[in-house]
Design a protein around this motif. Structure first.
Motif, PDB file in Angstrom:
ATOM      1  N   ARG A 194       0.596  -1.357  -0.026  1.00  9.92           N
ATOM      2  CA  ARG A 194       0.034  -0.016  -0.058  1.00  9.92           C
ATOM      3  C   ARG A 194       0.847   1.332   0.078  1.00  9.92           C
ATOM      4  O   ARG A 194       0.589   2.230  -0.690  1.00  9.92           O
ATOM      5  CB  ARG A 194      -0.810  -0.028   1.162  1.00  9.92           C
TER       6      ARG A 194
ATOM      7  N   ASP B 284      -6.929  -3.988   2.276  1.00  9.78           N
ATOM      8  CA  ASP B 284      -5.516  -4.628   2.367  1.00  9.78           C
ATOM      9  C   ASP B 284      -5.171  -5.607   3.416  1.00  9.78           C
ATOM     10  O   ASP B 284      -4.514  -6.726   3.187  1.00  9.78           O
ATOM     11  CB  ASP B 284      -4.203  -3.535   2.349  1.00  9.78           C
TER      12      ASP B 284
ATOM     13  N   GLU C  81      -9.004   1.984   2.459  1.00 11.01           N
ATOM     14  CA  GLU C  81      -8.045   1.194   1.679  1.00 11.01           C
ATOM     15  C   GLU C  81      -7.207   0.276   2.761  1.00 11.01           C
ATOM     16  O   GLU C  81      -6.732  -0.988   2.224  1.00 11.01           O
ATOM     17  CB  GLU C  81      -7.146   2.124   0.679  1.00 11.01           C
TER      18      GLU C  81
ATOM     19  N   SER D 251       0.548   3.935  -3.014  1.00 15.11           N
ATOM     20  CA  SER D 251      -0.018   5.331  -2.804  1.00 15.11           C
ATOM     21  C   SER D 251       0.953   6.152  -2.778  1.00 15.11           C
ATOM     22  O   SER D 251       0.681   7.458  -2.441  1.00 15.11           O
ATOM     23  CB  SER D 251      -0.721   5.079  -1.338  1.00 15.11           C
TER      24      SER D 251
END
Lengths: 187, 285
Positions: free
Chosen positions: B50, B79, B75, B54
């Motif tokens: 992540r 995950d 999010e 990101s």
């Protein structure tokens, strides 16, 4: 003199033959665990385990979740699971998404083993048709481990060794029939 | 003098592990979800993935953003919650359920079944189909629970991508399915929707195995490939929770690579069908 603690092997197409040239040659007192991701169909039975158990001097088994990794044992990732090495040298399994279209994925094993074993790890990429394992092998090198790739010219399928050589700084490129002897000298 | 790369990596590794502990603590303190007893290497892989996707510079930066941005928190929660599953996953398990367990279930006038960690629901519908074909669905109440609200929404809808149907159909056939799999869905464009009759007796509910408590008097609990992400301590706690939620003689079904081997409650279960990881709570303690 390096004090190696584990070997990880990633192999795909052509693996049955390639591993057959390495695993049976390791002696009964081989001092390291050997942890293997062989790309394999999700539905396959435990043929590989039975086959290599019958021709190897070391015990061969499927890696169990939470199992402690012990020297002198050959572990295979179970079909349809990623195999992860934890920092306390136990296995975890995961049904996470496929990585490089693969589950088990070589990168997942190599990257987590690199963290756990750092400079005491030996990573090996053998024959195969995709590029799984390249990133993981680079990670092993970054952590100070030793990296070996099967000579693409002697690989049944050369794409995976070639990809690994391109991405990772490889310590040794070896013909298939030299790998077992080399491991015995290293350890 | 520059440090050798290896030592720099050791420092990064140490700091990352501290930052991950802080992130997990922040999630627990703010949102009540407890991932602190999940397998460390697995959690780290998900979080670093992540971070890369990101474009964050550090895990601490992620912690900050998560506290102030609900979308980013969602999010991260997705995950950390694995929802990869399929219908009739491990067909031999369903074959065993059908041939070994269903005859025993038929002796009960009413059945309660708990799917713990049902994710997007594929295995719940598989169970409903099996029960229907065995004449058991009408007398069964299924509780399908997960902590992941987005996954539960998908489970409730029962809509899946059409490109998975081939795999589901093959699994269904290998699992001993008695009719044609296409009887159970309608195809529309690139999706299939499963028959509404399959979820008539299903309650989808929010339940967190890590922090919530007993779900009473179940005849069978299905929790497959959920506890492989837990450490031993948490596995023990959850298996005890399952034991307390089962009637005597009730069944606990785990994933094909899971077992009660390390569990403290393991002597309180019979492992009659342990090839398919089906355990039975003993009648006497």
């Amino acid at each position: 003199m390096h004090n190696y603690k584990a070997i990880v092997i990633g192999v795909s197409a052509g693996g049955l033959h390639a591993l057959g040239q390495i695993l049976p040659k390791l002696p009964a007192d081989f001092p390291l665990p050997v942890i293997i991701v062989q790309h394999i169909s999700p539905q396959s039975d435990n043929f590989m385990i039975r086959h290599f158990n019958s021709i190897s001097k070391l015990a061969v088994k499927e890696a169990d979740e939470k199992e402690e990794i012990v020297p002198g044992t050959i572990y295979f990732a179970p079909p349809n699971y990623h195999l992860i090495v934890e920092n306390d040298f136990t296995f975890s399994l995961s049904v996470d998404e496929r990585v490089n279209f693969s589950r088990p994925s070589i990168d997942v094993l190599f990257e987590t083993a690199a963290e756990a074993y750092a400079e005491t790890l030996i990573g090996i990429i053998l024959t195969g048709a995709n590029n799984d394992g390249s990133r993981g092998l680079k990670r092993i090198k970054d952590f100070g481990g030793f990296t070996i790739v099967q000579n693409p010219a002697t690989s049944e399928v050369s794409a995976m060794p070639e990809a690994a050589i391109k991405i990772a700084k490889v310590d040794k490129i070896l013909d298939l029939d030299k790998i077992a002897d080399f491991l015995m000298r290293l350890t | 003098m520059a440090l050798p790369i290896k030592d720099e990596l050791e420092i990064i590794k140490e700091n990352e592990n501290i930052e991950i502990e802080l992130l997990l603590n922040a999630i627990f303190m703010k949102f009540g979800y407890d991932f602190r007893n999940y397998g460390k290497a697995h959690i780290k892989r998900r979080i670093l993935h992540r971070k890369m996707v990101s474009g964050m510079n550090s895990i601490s930066e992620m912690t900050h953003k998560m506290l102030y941005d609900p979308l980013f928190y969602q999010e991260i929660l997705q995950d950390l919650s694995i929802t990869v599953t399929e219908m009739f996953r491990d067909p031999s398990f369903y074959l065993s359920l059908r041939s070994e367990i269903a005859p025993l279930l038929k002796t009960y006038p009413f059945l309660k079944i708990w799917h713990a960690g049902c994710a997007t629901g594929e295995e719940v519908y598989s169970m409903a189909i099996l029960l229907k074909e065995e004449g058991l669905l009408k007398r069964t109440q299924i509780y399908a629970t997960d902590f992941n609200q987005l996954a539960l929404q998908k489970a409730r809808a029962g809509i899946y991508p059409i490109d998975r149907i081939k795999e589901f159909t093959q699994n269904y056939q290998k699992s001993g399915g008695k009719s044609s799999f296409s009887d159970y869905y309608n195809a529309r464009y690139d999706s299939v929707i499963l028959n509404e009759s399959l979820r008539e007796n299903v309650v989808f509910a929010d339940h967190n195995l890590v922090t919530d408590s007993v779900f009473g008097e179940m005849n069978m609990i299905i929790c497959r490939n959920v506890m492989i992400y837990f450490d031993k301590e948490l596995q023990n706690k959850v298996i005890k929770l399952f034991h307390d939620s089962l009637v005597p003689g009730g069944f606990l079904c785990l994933g094909s690579k899971e077992s009660l081997r390390f569990a403290e409650s393991s002597p309180r279960f019979e492992s009659t069908f342990d090839k398919e990881k089906i355990y039975r709570k003993k009648f006497t303690v």
